[in-house]
Design a protein around this motif. Structure first.
Motif, mmCIF file in Angstrom:
data_model
loop_
_atom_site.group_PDB
_atom_site.id
_atom_site.type_symbol
_atom_site.label_atom_id
_atom_site.label_comp_id
_atom_site.label_asym_id
_atom_site.label_seq_id
_atom_site.Cartn_x
_atom_site.Cartn_y
_atom_site.Cartn_z
ATOM 1 N N GLY A 59 0.819 -1.210 0.000
ATOM 2 C CA GLY A 59 0.000 0.000 0.000
ATOM 3 C C GLY A 59 0.845 1.249 0.000
ATOM 4 O O GLY A 59 0.501 2.248 -0.638
ATOM 5 N N CYS A 60 1.943 1.229 0.714
ATOM 6 C CA CYS A 60 2.709 2.460 0.895
ATOM 7 C C CYS A 60 4.171 2.274 0.531
ATOM 8 O O CYS A 60 4.823 3.189 0.065
ATOM 9 C CB CYS A 60 2.612 2.933 2.346
ATOM 10 S SG CYS A 60 3.358 1.787 3.523
ATOM 11 N N CYS B 254 1.577 1.396 6.362
ATOM 12 C CA CYS B 254 0.184 0.990 6.221
ATOM 13 C C CYS B 254 -0.126 -0.423 6.678
ATOM 14 O O CYS B 254 -1.265 -0.743 7.015
ATOM 15 C CB CYS B 254 -0.262 1.151 4.765
ATOM 16 S SG CYS B 254 0.364 -0.157 3.673
ATOM 17 N N GLY B 255 0.859 -1.322 6.647
ATOM 18 C CA GLY B 255 0.623 -2.682 7.133
ATOM 19 C C GLY B 255 -0.099 -3.608 6.164
ATOM 20 O O GLY B 255 -0.375 -4.757 6.514
ATOM 21 N N CYS C 200 1.153 -5.092 3.822
ATOM 22 C CA CYS C 200 2.123 -6.107 3.419
ATOM 23 C C CYS C 200 2.510 -7.054 4.548
ATOM 24 O O CYS C 200 3.472 -7.799 4.406
ATOM 25 C CB CYS C 200 3.376 -5.394 2.920
ATOM 26 S SG CYS C 200 4.205 -4.518 4.273
ATOM 27 N N CYS D 131 7.451 -5.231 3.181
ATOM 28 C CA CYS D 131 8.055 -4.184 2.353
ATOM 29 C C CYS D 131 9.278 -3.609 3.031
ATOM 30 O O CYS D 131 9.974 -2.782 2.451
ATOM 31 C CB CYS D 131 7.061 -3.050 2.072
ATOM 32 S SG CYS D 131 6.806 -1.934 3.473
HETATM 33 S S1 FES Z 1 3.321 -1.619 2.084
HETATM 34 FE FE1 FES Z 1 2.635 -0.313 3.620
HETATM 35 S S2 FES Z 1 3.695 -1.065 5.365
HETATM 36 FE FE2 FES Z 1 4.473 -2.277 3.760
#
Ligand code: FES
Ligand code: FES
Lengths: 161, 261
Positions: free
Chosen positions: A39-40, A45-46, A48, A60
């Protein structure tokens, strides 16, 4: 290049990765497990979150080479052996714990990690544990509800829908 | 990210040797370093992971001190530093659970982010940083934002904290980064009180000596009435002005004194 071998959702996998290859990229691009979302890509964002040797990590922000020899579990490994949804996944469906579903793989993996260390969390403990998982749709209430329900607790009293 | 070689030695000696390569850099849990590399702020030729060195992991306490291996994660400190509850509580509020499962105490202290929690815990407790070739006193270790007494290629193998009679860490969370907007670590030792502040100063973590003097003669929040820090040299950014941070650190110090256990 680095050779890596790991167990992903119970299956042995191996490959060659660059030093800089992220675990999230290895999972998604090299072994085609695209359930883990990015997501980020900045550790916020979590989406992943996967489990590495039983612990929730942001894939990530871990190098694939660091996971050499590890046991990795992703959202693809969460369903029961017969293909039916696990208790946590089913609770997300039952309590509308997702809308677009983008954050959901990470939410489910974080929820599983939480319930392993704290099988009957309070509402506040669930909310605190999810501080590294961002959802842009649900407003969190139904995610919290789903996790409480998955832990076998009565959720009829939990806040606003 | 620019590409780099990756190496994961199994011993401190092998890690030191690997770090001898030009532009090689040590990798702790990567929770700061990997985001930094993604922004291409840094271009190491090689990353030497410290996560495979069993000797650098674990928590042990004896003789009024607690020692944590440099490659020990925040989650492990939170779970195992029961001999020093204020330290365990500090570790339990760094980042988020997934970050705490990877991030390490050695990585945090080597980076010395001006808003990180461990620098305040170590400077507040007093103690030392053990490297592959020496011990560095906590009071000598921190040398300004992102700057420490470590030499190029030197590895933090362990960190020792003096366990005080009472201590508490108060963190005002900057909710997007989960770093401290301001954090205050207060420790009451038999021979005096130490107060370390993170997140506030442009020089990184520092000891608030006026508060230490006042609290050493009277360990109560009231002893801090009328004492304040100047806003000069405090960090101003979009999250808060220097004046705001200077005010906040006074409030948090009082709270830490009241909550110290
Ligand atoms: S993609 Fe968002 S925390 Fe890893
Ligand atoms: S359901 Fe859309 S981001 Fe969470």
């Amino acid at each position: 290049m680095n050779k890596v071998s790991m167990t992903v959702n119970g299956k042995a996998v191996s490959g060659e990765v660059e030093g800089r290859t992220l675990l999230s990229s290895f999972l998604r691009d090299d072994i085609n497990l695209t359930g883990t979302h990015v997501g980020c890509d900045t550790s916020q964002c979590g989406a992943c979150v996967v489990h590495v040797d039983g612990e929730a990590v942001k894939s990530c922000t871990m190098l694939a080479a660091e996971a050499d020899g590890a046991e990795v579990k992703t959202i693809e490994g969460m369903a029961n052996a017969d293909g039916s949804l696990s208790v946590i996944q089913q609770a997300f469906q039952d309590h509308h714990g997702l809308q677009c579903g983008f954050c959901t793989p990470g939410m489910v993996m974080s929820a599983a990690a939480l319930l392993k260390e704290n099988p009957q969390p309070s509402e506040q403990e669930v909310r605190t544990y999810l501080e590294g998982n961002i959802c842009r749709c649900t407003g969190y209430h139904n995610i919290v509800k789903a996790i409480m329900a998955a832990s076998g607790q009565d959720v009829s009293v939990i806040a606003a829908e | 990210m620019y590409n780099f070689e990756f190496e994961k030695p199994g011993s401190v000696a092998d890690a030191v040797a690997a770090l001898g390569a030009e532009d090689a850099q040590a990798l702790g849990g990567g929770q700061t370093l990997i985001p930094t590399l993604k922004q291409r702020l840094n271009q190491p030729s090689k990353l030497v992971s410290l996560s495979g060195i069993a000797d650098m992991k674990g928590v042990s306490a004896s003789g009024g001190m607690i020692t944590i291996g440099g490659a020990t994660t925040h989650a492990t400190v939170a779970a195992e530093a029961s001999a020093y509850p204020a330290l365990a509580a500090t570790a339990a509020h760094i980042g988020d659970p997934a970050v705490r499962n990877r991030g390490t105490i050695g990585g945090s202290l080597a980076n010395n982010d001006p808003a990180a929690c461990y620098p305040a815990a170590l400077l507040g407790s007093g103690g030392s940083v053990k490297t592959d070739n020496r011990d560095i006193d906590a009071d000598e270790y921190f040398q300004g934002m992102f700057s420490t007494a470590l030499e190029e290629g030197e590895i933090i193998t362990g960190v020792t904290f003096n366990i005080p009679e009472k201590a508490n860490y108060q963190k005002f969370v900057q909710p997007a980064s989960r770093f401290a907007l301001v954090g205050v670590f207060v420790a009451k030792h038999a021979d005096g009180v130490r107060v370390a502040i993170t997140g506030a100063s442009e020089d990184g973590v520092f000891r608030w000596s006026e508060a230490e003097t006042a609290l050493s003669s009277n360990f109560s929040a009231a002893a801090l009435d009328g004492i304040s820090v100047s806003a000069d040299g405090m960090i101003t950014d979009l999250h808060g002005t220097g004046a705001y941070r200077a005010h906040l650190l006074g409030i948090l110090t009082k709270r830490a004194v009241a909550a110290a256990a």
